[in-house]
Design an enzyme around this catalytic site. Sequence first.
Site, PDB file in Angstrom:
ATOM      1  N   SER A  20      34.818  -4.439  41.278  1.00  0.00           N
ATOM      2  CA  SER A  20      35.658  -5.555  41.702  1.00  0.00           C
ATOM      3  C   SER A  20      34.893  -6.778  42.176  1.00  0.00           C
ATOM      4  O   SER A  20      35.386  -7.893  42.072  1.00  0.00           O
ATOM      5  CB  SER A  20      36.592  -5.098  42.821  1.00  0.00           C
ATOM      6  OG  SER A  20      37.406  -4.051  42.356  1.00  0.00           O
ATOM      7  N   THR A  21      33.699  -6.578  42.738  1.00  0.00           N
ATOM      8  CA  THR A  21      32.955  -7.719  43.272  1.00  0.00           C
ATOM      9  C   THR A  21      31.590  -7.810  42.624  1.00  0.00           C
ATOM     10  O   THR A  21      31.049  -6.824  42.121  1.00  0.00           O
ATOM     11  CB  THR A  21      32.771  -7.605  44.803  1.00  0.00           C
ATOM     12  OG1 THR A  21      31.899  -6.510  45.081  1.00  0.00           O
ATOM     13  CG2 THR A  21      34.103  -7.403  45.510  1.00  0.00           C
TER      14      THR A  21
END
Length: 194
Positions: A20-21
């Site tokens: 996600s990051t």
Amino acid sequence: MVIGPQLEATGRLVGYARVSTKAQKLDLQLDALRRAGCEQIFHDHGVSGAKTKRPGLDRALAYLRTGDVLVIYKLDRLGRSVEHLAALLREFHARGIHLCALSEGIDTQTIGGKLVFHVFSAVAEFQRDLIRENTLAGLEAARERGKRLGRPKRLSAQKVREARRAVHRDGVSYAAAARRFGVSPATVWRAVAG
């Protein structure tokens, strides 16, 4: 977590990984997908599962063909919700593509994996029905409290009377009346016709 031996499939093993990051690493997922025997691996780095556009997943879906297996490390790397997972599983089923989630031990080539597919579909349908039922109950409760549902009217009752008078009595065009009241000609037409 130890992942079992290489997977077997009639088609290709195609991997997909996502974090996600930008700070997260794909290494754990990529290593597991390679150990499973994936010949091609697509990934999204720094892309939330809530995003509808995931370039890596889109490329993987375009690459897959009948008989292939999409291999993922965990289910949450693929779908952003039960509904999204169920939709993807339905698409895979229709296209003759299998799904394998290594951490959960789900493989739709097996009887147990097929059961998971049906459970996901049933849960997603249940979730849709609950949302629909709750929405209808909320609308009915609002009606009972006297709330007017839908978009607010653009023209007050007074302005509707003025628009009717302008169009019918004074011969003003719908477009001219619309400019006068700051609305579209269609709004004036609906108000005057109603």
